[in-house]
Motif scaffolding. Structure first.
Motif, PDB file in Angstrom:
ATOM      1  N   PHE A  32       8.063   1.817  -7.912  1.00  0.00           N
ATOM      2  CA  PHE A  32       7.447   0.532  -7.627  1.00  0.00           C
ATOM      3  C   PHE A  32       8.027  -0.500  -8.584  1.00  0.00           C
ATOM      4  N   GLN A  33       7.710  -1.765  -8.344  1.00  0.00           N
ATOM      5  CA  GLN A  33       8.191  -2.816  -9.216  1.00  0.00           C
ATOM      6  C   GLN A  33       7.049  -3.393 -10.041  1.00  0.00           C
ATOM      7  N   ARG A  34       7.403  -3.892 -11.214  1.00  0.00           N
ATOM      8  CA  ARG A  34       6.452  -4.606 -12.058  1.00  0.00           C
ATOM      9  C   ARG A  34       7.112  -5.914 -12.486  1.00  0.00           C
ATOM     10  N   CYS A  35       6.389  -6.996 -12.316  1.00  0.00           N
ATOM     11  CA  CYS A  35       6.895  -8.316 -12.693  1.00  0.00           C
ATOM     12  C   CYS A  35       7.007  -8.385 -14.215  1.00  0.00           C
ATOM     13  N   THR A  40       2.332  -7.913 -12.926  1.00  0.00           N
ATOM     14  CA  THR A  40       1.748  -7.432 -11.676  1.00  0.00           C
ATOM     15  C   THR A  40       2.588  -6.288 -11.108  1.00  0.00           C
ATOM     16  N   MET A  42       3.684  -3.947  -7.869  1.00  0.00           N
ATOM     17  CA  MET A  42       3.786  -4.128  -6.416  1.00  0.00           C
ATOM     18  C   MET A  42       4.717  -3.075  -5.848  1.00  0.00           C
ATOM     19  N   PHE A  43       4.629  -2.887  -4.527  1.00  0.00           N
ATOM     20  CA  PHE A  43       5.432  -1.879  -3.846  1.00  0.00           C
ATOM     21  C   PHE A  43       6.348  -2.557  -2.837  1.00  0.00           C
ATOM     22  N   ARG A  45       8.688  -5.169  -2.880  1.00  0.00           N
ATOM     23  CA  ARG A  45       8.643  -6.626  -2.788  1.00  0.00           C
ATOM     24  C   ARG A  45       9.918  -7.199  -3.379  1.00  0.00           C
ATOM     25  N   CYS A  48       7.322 -11.556  -6.817  1.00  0.00           N
ATOM     26  CA  CYS A  48       5.975 -11.237  -7.271  1.00  0.00           C
ATOM     27  C   CYS A  48       4.971 -12.026  -6.414  1.00  0.00           C
ATOM     28  N   PRO A  49       3.934 -11.365  -5.872  1.00  0.00           N
ATOM     29  CA  PRO A  49       2.961 -12.081  -5.049  1.00  0.00           C
ATOM     30  C   PRO A  49       2.037 -12.990  -5.856  1.00  0.00           C
ATOM     31  N   GLU A  87      -4.592   3.086  -3.303  1.00  0.00           N
ATOM     32  CA  GLU A  87      -4.417   2.275  -4.506  1.00  0.00           C
ATOM     33  C   GLU A  87      -4.006   3.204  -5.634  1.00  0.00           C
ATOM     34  N   PHE A  92      -0.800  -0.860  -7.772  1.00  0.00           N
ATOM     35  CA  PHE A  92      -0.242  -1.306  -6.498  1.00  0.00           C
ATOM     36  C   PHE A  92      -0.817  -0.474  -5.360  1.00  0.00           C
TER      37      PHE A  92
END
Length: 137
Positions: A32-35, A40, A42-43, A45, A48-49, A87, A92
């Motif tokens: 997954f990614q982390r800003c 944050t 996220m999966f 993306r 960043c949302p 979750e 994420f």
């Protein structure tokens, strides 16, 4: 006009750009990614949302999570199957399938990533960690 080039994707894979390398060493993990700016998780993306930042780093999930929503799907499949929103402990949400009877998966159930993969959709497959007592089922 932007044209997608495979060489650009291969060149950027594995760097701090946040692109996921599908040829990763550990295929039994969820990446997954982390800003890097706001933190944050996220999966899959590109931005960043929360802060719309593009500086994302790829991390490996431990595989533990909680079912947030589960539904039984009967269409386009020979047998009923469940589709669940999980979750993960890192924060994420990922769509996947939980092993077991489709009607027996409920919100709040704790799950762990399995080594199996969904043969049709390629989504991650999870297994229940514990079977809670349900007197009314």
């Amino acid at each position: 006009m932007y044209h997608h080039s495979g060489s650009v994707t291969q060149q950027a894979a594995g760097t701090s750009t946040g692109l996921l390398d599908p040829r990763g060493k550990d295929t039994d993990a969820i990446l997954f990614q982390r800003c890097t700016w706001c933190g944050t998780a996220m999966f899959h993306r590109l931005l960043c949302p929360v802060c719309r930042g593009s500086d994302l780093r790829t991390e490996r999930s431990e595989g533990a999570g909680t079912v947030r929503h589960s539904t039984v799907v009967h269409r386009n499949t020979p047998a009923a199957r469940n589709v669940s929103m999980i979750e993960m402990a890192e924060g994420f949400v990922v769509r996947g399938r939980v092993m077991g009877p489709p009607i027996g998966i409920h919100s709040g159930d704790r799950v762990r990533l399995s080594t199996a993969k969904d043969p049709v959709r390629g989504e991650p497959v999870f297994q229940l960690l514990d079977e809670p007592y349900r007197a009314w089922s």
